[in-house]
Design an enzyme around this catalytic site. Structure first.
Site, PDB file in Angstrom:
ATOM      1  N   CYS A   2       0.838  -1.187   0.000  1.00 46.31           N
ATOM      2  CA  CYS A   2       0.000   0.000   0.000  1.00 46.31           C
ATOM      3  C   CYS A   2       0.880   1.246   0.000  1.00 46.31           C
ATOM      4  O   CYS A   2       1.956   1.251   0.575  1.00 46.31           O
ATOM      5  CB  CYS A   2      -0.946   0.101   1.206  1.00 46.31           C
ATOM      6  SG  CYS A   2      -2.052  -1.281   1.371  1.00 46.31           S
ATOM      7  N   ARG A  27       3.510  -0.388  -5.123  1.00 45.27           N
ATOM      8  CA  ARG A  27       3.324  -0.915  -3.764  1.00 45.27           C
ATOM      9  C   ARG A  27       2.013  -1.688  -3.613  1.00 45.27           C
ATOM     10  O   ARG A  27       1.709  -2.206  -2.538  1.00 45.27           O
ATOM     11  CB  ARG A  27       3.345   0.235  -2.744  1.00 45.27           C
ATOM     12  CG  ARG A  27       4.632   1.020  -2.751  1.00 45.27           C
ATOM     13  CD  ARG A  27       4.539   2.197  -1.808  1.00 45.27           C
ATOM     14  NE  ARG A  27       4.512   1.767  -0.432  1.00 45.27           N
ATOM     15  CZ  ARG A  27       5.576   1.600   0.320  1.00 45.27           C
ATOM     16  NH1 ARG A  27       6.766   1.833  -0.187  1.00 45.27           N
ATOM     17  NH2 ARG A  27       5.470   1.214   1.571  1.00 45.27           N
ATOM     18  N   TRP A  75      -2.803  -2.738  -1.554  1.00 46.73           N
ATOM     19  CA  TRP A  75      -2.538  -4.161  -1.732  1.00 46.73           C
ATOM     20  C   TRP A  75      -3.335  -4.824  -0.623  1.00 46.73           C
ATOM     21  O   TRP A  75      -3.017  -4.663   0.566  1.00 46.73           O
ATOM     22  CB  TRP A  75      -1.046  -4.445  -1.602  1.00 46.73           C
ATOM     23  CG  TRP A  75      -0.687  -5.860  -1.940  1.00 46.73           C
ATOM     24  CD1 TRP A  75      -0.424  -6.352  -3.183  1.00 46.73           C
ATOM     25  CD2 TRP A  75      -0.526  -6.958  -1.033  1.00 46.73           C
ATOM     26  NE1 TRP A  75      -0.131  -7.698  -3.108  1.00 46.73           N
ATOM     27  CE2 TRP A  75      -0.180  -8.101  -1.798  1.00 46.73           C
ATOM     28  CE3 TRP A  75      -0.642  -7.107   0.352  1.00 46.73           C
ATOM     29  CZ2 TRP A  75       0.049  -9.349  -1.236  1.00 46.73           C
ATOM     30  CZ3 TRP A  75      -0.423  -8.350   0.921  1.00 46.73           C
ATOM     31  CH2 TRP A  75      -0.079  -9.458   0.125  1.00 46.73           C
ATOM     32  N   ASN A 101      -1.347   2.460   5.665  1.00 45.79           N
ATOM     33  CA  ASN A 101      -0.486   1.394   5.122  1.00 45.79           C
ATOM     34  C   ASN A 101       0.009   0.577   6.306  1.00 45.79           C
ATOM     35  O   ASN A 101       0.644   1.126   7.204  1.00 45.79           O
ATOM     36  CB  ASN A 101       0.702   2.020   4.370  1.00 45.79           C
ATOM     37  CG  ASN A 101       1.794   1.006   4.067  1.00 45.79           C
ATOM     38  OD1 ASN A 101       1.515  -0.177   3.907  1.00 45.79           O
ATOM     39  ND2 ASN A 101       3.023   1.461   3.989  1.00 45.79           N
ATOM     40  N   GLY A 102      -0.304  -0.727   6.289  1.00 47.21           N
ATOM     41  CA  GLY A 102       0.124  -1.583   7.392  1.00 47.21           C
ATOM     42  C   GLY A 102      -0.993  -2.524   7.781  1.00 47.21           C
ATOM     43  O   GLY A 102      -1.935  -2.725   7.005  1.00 47.21           O
ATOM     44  N   GLU A 488      16.557 -17.761  -8.977  1.00 48.46           N
ATOM     45  CA  GLU A 488      16.135 -16.410  -9.371  1.00 48.46           C
ATOM     46  C   GLU A 488      15.518 -16.413 -10.778  1.00 48.46           C
ATOM     47  O   GLU A 488      14.527 -15.726 -11.029  1.00 48.46           O
ATOM     48  CB  GLU A 488      17.341 -15.460  -9.269  1.00 48.46           C
ATOM     49  CG  GLU A 488      17.110 -14.030  -9.722  1.00 48.46           C
ATOM     50  CD  GLU A 488      15.994 -13.307  -8.988  1.00 48.46           C
ATOM     51  OE1 GLU A 488      15.472 -13.802  -7.985  1.00 48.46           O
ATOM     52  OE2 GLU A 488      15.612 -12.211  -9.474  1.00 48.46           O
ATOM     53  N   LYS A 492      11.745 -15.184 -11.566  1.00 51.35           N
ATOM     54  CA  LYS A 492      11.423 -14.127 -12.540  1.00 51.35           C
ATOM     55  C   LYS A 492      10.304 -14.598 -13.460  1.00 51.35           C
ATOM     56  O   LYS A 492       9.357 -13.882 -13.729  1.00 51.35           O
ATOM     57  CB  LYS A 492      12.637 -13.749 -13.392  1.00 51.35           C
ATOM     58  CG  LYS A 492      13.694 -12.921 -12.734  1.00 51.35           C
ATOM     59  CD  LYS A 492      13.330 -11.468 -12.496  1.00 51.35           C
ATOM     60  CE  LYS A 492      12.662 -11.237 -11.199  1.00 51.35           C
ATOM     61  NZ  LYS A 492      13.247 -11.353  -9.942  1.00 51.35           N
ATOM     62  N   GLU A 495       6.871 -14.949 -11.554  1.00 53.33           N
ATOM     63  CA  GLU A 495       6.294 -13.666 -11.150  1.00 53.33           C
ATOM     64  C   GLU A 495       5.569 -12.965 -12.281  1.00 53.33           C
ATOM     65  O   GLU A 495       4.497 -12.422 -12.086  1.00 53.33           O
ATOM     66  CB  GLU A 495       7.404 -12.695 -10.703  1.00 53.33           C
ATOM     67  CG  GLU A 495       8.015 -12.964  -9.371  1.00 53.33           C
ATOM     68  CD  GLU A 495       9.072 -11.916  -9.036  1.00 53.33           C
ATOM     69  OE1 GLU A 495       8.928 -11.273  -7.999  1.00 53.33           O
ATOM     70  OE2 GLU A 495      10.045 -11.761  -9.796  1.00 53.33           O
ATOM     71  N   HIS A 511      16.940 -36.787  -7.678  1.00 55.09           N
ATOM     72  CA  HIS A 511      16.272 -37.350  -6.500  1.00 55.09           C
ATOM     73  C   HIS A 511      14.770 -37.082  -6.511  1.00 55.09           C
ATOM     74  O   HIS A 511      14.151 -36.994  -5.453  1.00 55.09           O
ATOM     75  CB  HIS A 511      16.915 -36.810  -5.222  1.00 55.09           C
ATOM     76  CG  HIS A 511      18.359 -37.171  -5.116  1.00 55.09           C
ATOM     77  ND1 HIS A 511      18.784 -38.463  -4.901  1.00 55.09           N
ATOM     78  CD2 HIS A 511      19.478 -36.430  -5.233  1.00 55.09           C
ATOM     79  CE1 HIS A 511      20.113 -38.498  -4.877  1.00 55.09           C
ATOM     80  NE2 HIS A 511      20.557 -37.272  -5.080  1.00 55.09           N
ATOM     81  N   LYS A 610       5.638  -4.539  -4.722  1.00 51.67           N
ATOM     82  CA  LYS A 610       7.092  -4.453  -4.664  1.00 51.67           C
ATOM     83  C   LYS A 610       7.604  -4.364  -3.235  1.00 51.67           C
ATOM     84  O   LYS A 610       8.642  -4.909  -2.898  1.00 51.67           O
ATOM     85  CB  LYS A 610       7.555  -3.228  -5.445  1.00 51.67           C
ATOM     86  CG  LYS A 610       9.040  -3.157  -5.539  1.00 51.67           C
ATOM     87  CD  LYS A 610       9.500  -2.627  -6.854  1.00 51.67           C
ATOM     88  CE  LYS A 610      10.976  -2.853  -7.037  1.00 51.67           C
ATOM     89  NZ  LYS A 610      11.271  -4.256  -7.356  1.00 51.67           N
TER      90      LYS A 610
HETATM   91  C1  G6P Z   1       8.588  -8.561  -2.937  1.00 47.53           C
HETATM   92  C2  G6P Z   1       9.076  -8.139  -4.300  1.00 47.53           C
HETATM   93  C3  G6P Z   1      10.355  -8.890  -4.653  1.00 47.53           C
HETATM   94  C4  G6P Z   1      11.395  -8.680  -3.578  1.00 47.53           C
HETATM   95  C5  G6P Z   1      10.870  -9.066  -2.202  1.00 47.53           C
HETATM   96  C6  G6P Z   1      11.822  -8.628  -1.103  1.00 47.53           C
HETATM   97  O1  G6P Z   1       8.148  -9.868  -2.979  1.00 47.53           O
HETATM   98  O2  G6P Z   1       8.087  -8.384  -5.270  1.00 47.53           O
HETATM   99  O3  G6P Z   1      10.846  -8.407  -5.882  1.00 47.53           O
HETATM  100  O4  G6P Z   1      12.524  -9.446  -3.877  1.00 47.53           O
HETATM  101  O5  G6P Z   1       9.626  -8.411  -1.953  1.00 47.53           O
HETATM  102  O6  G6P Z   1      11.884  -7.231  -1.109  1.00 47.53           O
HETATM  103  P1  G6P Z   1      13.081  -6.389  -0.578  1.00 47.53           P
HETATM  104  O7  G6P Z   1      12.678  -4.971  -0.824  1.00 47.53           O
HETATM  105  O8  G6P Z   1      13.211  -6.696   0.883  1.00 47.53           O
HETATM  106  O9  G6P Z   1      14.297  -6.779  -1.326  1.00 47.53           O
END
Ligand code: G6P
Length: 615
Positions: A2, A27, A75, A101-102, A488, A492, A495, A511, A610
């Protein structure tokens, strides 16, 4: 999650709030809304499910007047994403509006109590409880909005950044924070309020970061006042100058922020390295480490806590610190660490790795380690965010604002900082010899140019993406330094394309996971020339023997894997510990182009945000 925005001054608040919401959409984008006190004294709230665009559409032809307002992009945590649960929320009488926000943890208890006092609720949110509580306190105690907010913060348990306006006082915004970020921009006769500095930078570069437990009183045309919520004492205001530019927040001609951020990496890594490796390549300078040299020399263990992509970077950090500093390292998901009963000693160093510097779990994990006596060190991107402010020391990655929800340039920035840190600590401890240091340090300086070369192959990767756009499952395999790269790469893809993908240590595949392999399940294998290259080649053969298709990422000039794999992407040769910086690029591009082919919303994938400031 948020984002909140606020404005008080002489301009039309609506325009500033909407522009701010666009900046903070990363956010969360389940819904958005604005509350403005109009020229005729009405408190107008307009809100809409979905993106800010939907809100703009909804607000057309409405009364958008007023030079004071608050806004929110959501969010969803409590209650489904719909118009009713969207913020801002009105108090029962319609006099007060609030954005939050929170999460308010004790909201059911508060709600019950308020219900007994005759309050009713229209939404399913925890936030509505806060606005009703503030109004209840104000009316029963006959006190000011400031006093009511201060009292409410004593009764609310949880995380919040809130902004509140009262229809009867069109010259004031009250804001408060506990665990969720809040920044106040100080302009000429006007104030801005936001969850981060991005909505503020186009108006002023002077900001005040609110601390936990503080309440700000923002009166039109008056000096900003900040108070400690508990003691009601006036806090000293520190004005910080932002070092961000508007251009960094725009797409700059790219169709998506994610693509822009991928292509920015040569420059962002050059910025990250700048001034940190001496011209002769013989030493690394990171003041946050050097100033605490003794701590690092005496470290019994390093614990790295992180989430998401940052957690993958942390896994690479483990290899780096163990290889070059001979310090044992554990990497923990912050969300697990914070609720475990970890054995943390005074000689332990906890590194909180976070792009945003706001991830709630990472912040809580670092507080836990701090309470147990560990030295806490932050590696973050967002300057002035909560984690750097809570740590003993730290190091910024300096890659500029990352807007695309899927992290790209922050990942390579984090790995670069971890590499520089490990060399520096290794040098201080004498666990890395001068020759190795010089080789790796000069390789770090080569990385931006090498990434530039890899980016030059984007068309090849775009073509490859066309072949695999309709796969339903993917396997990503890697070993050693590139096992986290496989994780990673899979993340990607998941996501942004919503294709199921699994990252796996290549040898571990036999395994169980190997049972999934068939003609329809492509494997992306990172098979660069490292100390387990031959083993990875065997793993590729195992996939091929089961009819699986293989996309291999190999070292330039490789012929063995080229003969075996279906498709090959070459990356230049470099010190093994830095290979994840190069292999990341084709993996980012592959995920990007597949997602674009599938018509996905690359920058704002469904259900994600994010900055994850809730648990
Ligand atoms: C969210 C984002 C990711 C990020 C993660 C950790 O899930 O979508 O891209 O890696 O948070 O965020 P940070 O800001 O702590 O790296």
């Amino acid at each position: 999650m948020c984002g909140i925005v606020g404005y008080i001054g002489s301009k039309r608040a609506y325009d500033i709030l909407i522009q701010g919401l666009h900046r903070l959409e990363y956010r969360g984008y389940d819904s958005s809304g604005v509350a403005m006190i109009s020229e005729s004294g009405e408190l107008n709230i307009y809100k809409s499910k979905g993106k800010v665009e939907a809100l703009e559409h909804f607000a057309q032809n409405k009364d958008l007047s007023g030079a004071i307002g608050i806004a929110h992009t959501r969010w969803a945590t409590h209650g489904e994403p719909n118009d009713i649960n969207a913020h801002p929320h009105y108090s029962q009488s319609g006099r007060i509006a609030l954005v939050h926000n929170g999460t308010i943890e004790n909201y059911t208890v508060l709600k019950e109590a308020l219900t007994q006092h005759g309050y009713s609720f229209v939404s399913q949110t925890d936030t509505e409880v806060a606005v009703q509580l503030i109004e209840y306190i104000m009316l029963t105690n006959n006190c000011s909005l400031f006093d009511a907010v201060a009292e409410a913060t004593k009764r609310i348990v949880g995380a919040y950044a809130i902004a509140v306006v009262d229809r009867q006082n069109p010259n004031q915004i009250i804001a408060a924070r506990q665990s969720s970020p809040l920044v106040i921009g100080v302009g000429e006769g006007e104030y801005f309020l936001a969850s981060d500095a991005t909505p503020i930078i186009e108006y002023t570069n002077k900001v005040v970061y609110l601390n936990d437990g503080e309440i700000a009183v923002i009166n039109r045309g008056e000096e900003l006042k900040v108070y400690d919520a508990k003691s009601a004492e006036c806090s000293k205001i520190e004005i910080t100058e932002l070092q961000m530019s508007i251009e960094q927040l725009e797409k700059g001609g790219y169709p998506h922020f994610m693509l822009k951020e991928i292509f920015e990496q040569p420059r962002t890594l050059a910025d990250c390295i700048s001034g940190r490796i001496s011209a002769d390549g013989k030493s690394v300078v990171l003041s946050g480490v050097i100033e605490h040299k003794e701590r690092f020399l005496n470290a019994g263990r390093i614990i790295i806590v992180a989430c998401g992509t940052s957690w993958h970077a942390a896994l690479i950090g483990k290899h780096l610190f163990e290889d070059y500093c001979r310090i044992p390292v554990v990497v923990e998901y912050a969300s697990e660490f914070r609720y475990s009963n970890p054995v943390v000693g005074k000689n332990d160093i906890l590194i909180a790795l976070s792009q945003s510097g706001e991830t709630a779990d990472t912040l809580a994990a670092l507080e836990l380690a701090k309470a147990k006596g560990a030295f806490v060190f932050g590696i973050c991107n967002v300057i002035g965010s909560s984690i750097p402010r809570a740590t003993d020391s730290g190091c910024y990655i300096h890659v500029g604002p990352e807007i695309g929800v899927a992290s790209t340039k922050a990942f390579t920035g984090q790995v670069t900082v971890l590499a520089m840190m490990s060399l520096l600590i290794g040098q201080m401890k004498g666990t890395v010899d001068q020759q190795t240091l010089a080789t790796v340090a000069s390789d770090i300086r080569r990385v931006p140019a090498l990434i530039d070369d890899i980016l030059g192959m984007h068309e090849q990767i775009e073509d490859l993406a066309k072949i695999f756009t309709y796969a339903h499952n993917f396997l990503y395999l890697g070993r050693g330094y590139n096992y986290p790269s496989a994780l990673e790469g899979a993340l990607k893809l998941k996501e942004i394309s919503y294709i199921h993908a699994e990252g796996y240590p290549a040898a571990e595949m036999k395994h169980g996971t190997i049972a999934l392999i068939d003609n329809d399940m492509p494997s992306v294998v990172i098979a660069i020339k490292d100390n387990v290259y031959d083993k990875t080649v065997n793993n590729i053969q195992q996939v091929k023997a089961r009819g699986g298709k293989v996309v291999a990422i190999v070292t330039e000039g490789d012929t063995i894997v080229r003969d075996m794999a279906d498709y090959v992407i070459e990356v230049p040769e470099i010190s093994e510990c830095l290979t994840p910086l190069l292999t990341a690029i084709p993996l980012q591009l592959l995920a990007y182009y597949i997602a674009v082919n599938k018509g996905r919303n690359v920058d704002q994938p469904r259900n994600l945000a994010k900055s994850v400031t809730v648990e």
